[in-house]
Design an enzyme around this catalytic site. Sequence first.
Site, short mmCIF file in Angstrom:
data_model
loop_
_atom_site.label_atom_id
_atom_site.label_comp_id
_atom_site.label_asym_id
_atom_site.label_seq_id
_atom_site.Cartn_x
_atom_site.Cartn_y
_atom_site.Cartn_z
N SER A 186 23.62 59.78 23.22
CA SER A 186 24.26 58.59 22.67
C SER A 186 23.32 57.68 21.90
O SER A 186 23.78 56.87 21.10
CB SER A 186 24.95 57.81 23.77
OG SER A 186 24.03 57.47 24.78
N HIS A 214 30.51 61.76 23.97
CA HIS A 214 30.41 61.45 22.54
C HIS A 214 30.74 62.63 21.63
O HIS A 214 30.67 62.51 20.41
CB HIS A 214 29.02 60.92 22.20
CG HIS A 214 28.79 59.53 22.68
ND1 HIS A 214 29.24 58.43 22.00
CD2 HIS A 214 28.18 59.07 23.80
CE1 HIS A 214 28.91 57.34 22.66
NE2 HIS A 214 28.27 57.69 23.76
N LYS A 244 36.40 56.70 24.48
CA LYS A 244 35.71 56.62 23.19
C LYS A 244 36.66 57.13 22.10
O LYS A 244 37.53 56.40 21.68
CB LYS A 244 34.39 57.38 23.27
CG LYS A 244 33.47 56.78 24.34
CD LYS A 244 32.09 57.34 24.32
CE LYS A 244 31.29 57.02 25.56
NZ LYS A 244 30.97 55.63 25.78
N1 PMP Z 1 28.80 59.69 29.85
C1 PMP Z 1 28.22 59.43 28.66
C2 PMP Z 1 27.34 60.46 28.04
C3 PMP Z 1 28.46 58.20 28.01
O1 PMP Z 1 27.89 57.93 26.83
C4 PMP Z 1 29.31 57.27 28.64
C5 PMP Z 1 29.68 55.94 27.97
N2 PMP Z 1 28.66 55.08 27.70
C6 PMP Z 1 29.86 57.57 29.88
C7 PMP Z 1 29.60 58.79 30.45
C8 PMP Z 1 30.74 56.60 30.59
O2 PMP Z 1 32.03 56.66 30.11
P1 PMP Z 1 33.09 55.50 30.41
O3 PMP Z 1 32.80 54.41 29.45
O4 PMP Z 1 34.40 56.15 30.25
O5 PMP Z 1 32.83 55.07 31.82
#
Ligand code: PMP
Length: 396
Positions: A186, A214, A244
Amino acid sequence: MPNQNLQEFLLGHLNELRKQGLYNEIDVVKSPNGPIIELEGKKLINLSSNNYLGLATDERLKEAAIEAIREWGVGAGAVRTINGTLSVHIQLEDRIAEFKGTEAAIAYQSGFNCNMAAISAVLDQHDAILSDELNHASIIDGCRLSKARIIRVKHSDMIDLRRKAQEAKESHQFNKIMVITDGVFSMDGDMAKLPEIIEIAEKYDLITYVDDAHGSGVLGAGAGTVKHFGLQDKVDFQIGTLSKAIGVVGGYVAGKKELIDWLKVRSRPFLFSTAISPADAAAATKAIELLMKNKELNERLWANSDYFKKGLKDLGFDIGMSETPITPCVIGDENKTQQFSKRLYEEGVYAKAIVFPTVPKGTGRVRNMPTAAHTQALLDQAIAIYAKVGKELGII
Ligand code: PMP
C-alpha cells in the site's frame, strides 16, 4: 475521579508527540469522499481515498443500501453464529466466491478484523509464518495473535524467502508453515511476486495467504492480483476488503469450502462480533455484481492512473516502484514531504504526506490515489499544481 496514573501517562505522551510534530490531527471531511472533497470550507482535488472505482458514492449502491434498510432494518441484531446471518450475508458471500473464483467465502466486519480472524484460526505456537517485512499492520497483528513463530522476509526478496522457507521446513520444528503477503503493497504500489512465491510454496509445502486489499477491483480486470497472475487454484487464503474498490465496509476470506467451514466455527470475530449491517452487505453485493458484469470502471481507473503517473513522471517526480494506481511521489526528507503536502493543500490538492514510522526514514512521500471518478480536467489541474509546488520547493 479519573485514574491519576493514566492521566499522567496520557498527557506526558500526548505532549511529547505534539512537541515532535508526530501528533496526527484528524481532518474532518464535510462532503462525500469523491474526487473533490470539502475541508475547512475549501474544495480540494482528492488524491487520498481508497475509493478506487468511485463506488463509495455510486447511486446504484446507495439504492441497494436504502432498499436493504427498508427490508431488513439497520442492524443484523446478533453475531453470525446465533441468528445474525441474514440472507443478505449469504448472497454477499456467494457473490464474493464467484468474483474470486473459489468454492466459498466468509465475510467479516473489516479487512483488519479478517486478518485477526483468519491467521489465528488455523495457526498456533507449533507453526511458523514467513511474512514480508512490508505487510500491512493487520497482518502483523494477526500473526502475533496466532502465537506462531514469525519469520520476517526482506521485502519481495525471493532469495531470502527461499532460504528461510528451506530452513523452516528442514528444521522439522513446525507443524505447518504459512507464507503471507500483501497482493499490492500500500505504500509503494508494487505487486507481490506471486508466481515465484507460489513456486517456493509448492517446493516447501507452505500454506499460501494473499491479502489483496489494494488489488481487488484493480488488478486482473477487477478480480485481483491472484487472477492477474492466473493463480486462483494455488492460493489457500484470498483475503480482501469491501472498503476500498468495493466502496463499502467489511472484509472477507475466499477459498476452499473446508477452509470457510472451519473459519465459521473457529474464527473469533465471526463468533463474537455482530455481523455487518444489511445495508453494507447489500451495497457490497451490488458493487461486486457491477464489477463482474462491467469492466468499464476498471478500465477508467487504469486510464486515469496511467495518465496521472505519466504527468508526474514527465515533470521529473520520482514515483518509486509503483505498478498500480497507488502513486507515491517520493521526496525523501520528512520535513520537506510535510511542507510539500501542505503547499499542495493550500493550492487545492488533498494528498497526504506519509513519513517515518509508516515508511522507512528518509523515504517520505506524498501518496496519490487517482480513481475512476476523476475527470481528466481534474487530473490536469492536479498535475499543474504539482508542477508549481514541485518547482517552488526545488523538488523538480
Ligand atoms: N489489509 C491491507 C493490505 C490494507 O491495506 C488494509 C487497509 N488499510 C487492510 C487490510 C484493512 O482493511 P479495512 O480498512 O477493511 O479494515
